[in-house]
Design a protein around this motif. Structure first.
Motif, mmCIF file in Angstrom:
data_model
loop_
_atom_site.group_PDB
_atom_site.id
_atom_site.type_symbol
_atom_site.label_atom_id
_atom_site.label_comp_id
_atom_site.label_asym_id
_atom_site.label_seq_id
_atom_site.Cartn_x
_atom_site.Cartn_y
_atom_site.Cartn_z
ATOM 1 N N ARG A 8 12.095 -3.969 -45.656
ATOM 2 C CA ARG A 8 12.002 -2.542 -45.380
ATOM 3 C C ARG A 8 10.662 -1.986 -45.833
ATOM 4 N NH1 ARG A 8 17.010 -0.359 -44.032
ATOM 5 N NH2 ARG A 8 18.625 -1.873 -44.374
ATOM 6 N N GLU A 11 7.956 -2.552 -43.495
ATOM 7 C CA GLU A 11 8.229 -1.938 -42.201
ATOM 8 C C GLU A 11 8.155 -2.928 -41.048
ATOM 9 O OE1 GLU A 11 5.665 1.380 -41.896
ATOM 10 O OE2 GLU A 11 6.720 2.511 -43.405
ATOM 11 N N VAL A 13 9.597 -4.440 -37.885
ATOM 12 C CA VAL A 13 10.517 -3.984 -36.843
ATOM 13 C C VAL A 13 10.786 -5.128 -35.878
ATOM 14 C CG1 VAL A 13 9.897 -1.554 -36.999
ATOM 15 C CG2 VAL A 13 8.646 -3.046 -35.439
ATOM 16 N N SER A 19 14.363 -2.126 -33.981
ATOM 17 C CA SER A 19 15.159 -1.802 -35.154
ATOM 18 C C SER A 19 14.491 -2.361 -36.407
ATOM 19 C CB SER A 19 16.562 -2.408 -35.005
ATOM 20 O OG SER A 19 17.219 -2.410 -36.253
ATOM 21 N N SER A 20 14.677 -1.689 -37.520
ATOM 22 C CA SER A 20 14.060 -2.174 -38.752
ATOM 23 C C SER A 20 15.109 -2.663 -39.741
ATOM 24 C CB SER A 20 13.196 -1.079 -39.386
ATOM 25 O OG SER A 20 13.976 0.061 -39.634
ATOM 26 N N CYS A 37 18.331 -9.611 -36.528
ATOM 27 C CA CYS A 37 18.264 -8.185 -36.273
ATOM 28 C C CYS A 37 19.680 -7.611 -36.294
ATOM 29 C CB CYS A 37 17.593 -7.928 -34.931
ATOM 30 S SG CYS A 37 17.588 -6.190 -34.490
ATOM 31 N N SER A 53 5.287 -8.860 -36.463
ATOM 32 C CA SER A 53 5.009 -7.506 -36.931
ATOM 33 C C SER A 53 3.645 -7.429 -37.590
ATOM 34 C CB SER A 53 6.085 -7.071 -37.924
ATOM 35 O OG SER A 53 7.352 -7.206 -37.355
ATOM 36 N N ASN A 56 1.869 -4.113 -38.126
ATOM 37 C CA ASN A 56 2.443 -3.343 -39.224
ATOM 38 C C ASN A 56 2.016 -3.891 -40.571
ATOM 39 O OD1 ASN A 56 3.994 -1.086 -38.672
ATOM 40 N ND2 ASN A 56 5.636 -2.323 -37.804
#
Ligand SMILES: [Zn+2]
Length: 93
Positions: A8, A11, A13, A19-20, A37, A53, A56
């Motif tokens: 989390r 971050e 996703v 969805s995270s 997921c 990701s 991110n």
């Protein structure tokens, strides 16, 4: 639980549904962790997920990097001051 928090924080996703929320399951060897997921059920290793990701993560590392740099500079200054005052102390002794 800890791993979930970690995911989390950076971050991550889901590249499929965005969805995270992920379920994280440690593999038998404890090294590779599978993530699933919570929304669409896509399974990937944590490494794959991190790679997916990467944008991110890169952003996060950039943020973290400057924080770490700030800390390091402050620490270096503090230890230099300490070293300098230490040598002065020795000099004046
Ligand atoms: Zn998904």
């Amino acid at each position: 639980m800890k791993e979930d928090k970690y995911l989390r924080e950076i971050e991550i996703v889901c590249p499929v549904c965005g969805s995270s929320s992920f379920e994280v399951n440690a593999a038998v060897d404890g090294l590779v962790e599978m993530t699933k997921c919570a929304s669409c059920g896509r399974e990937a290793t944590k490494d794959e997920l991190l790679r997916d990701s990467s944008e991110n993560v890169a952003e996060h590392v950039k943020e973290m990097g400057s924080e770490i740099l700030k800390d390091t500079v402050a620490e270096m200054r503090a230890s230099m001051r300490k070293a300098l005052s230490g040598s002065k102390y020795i000099k004046f002794r």
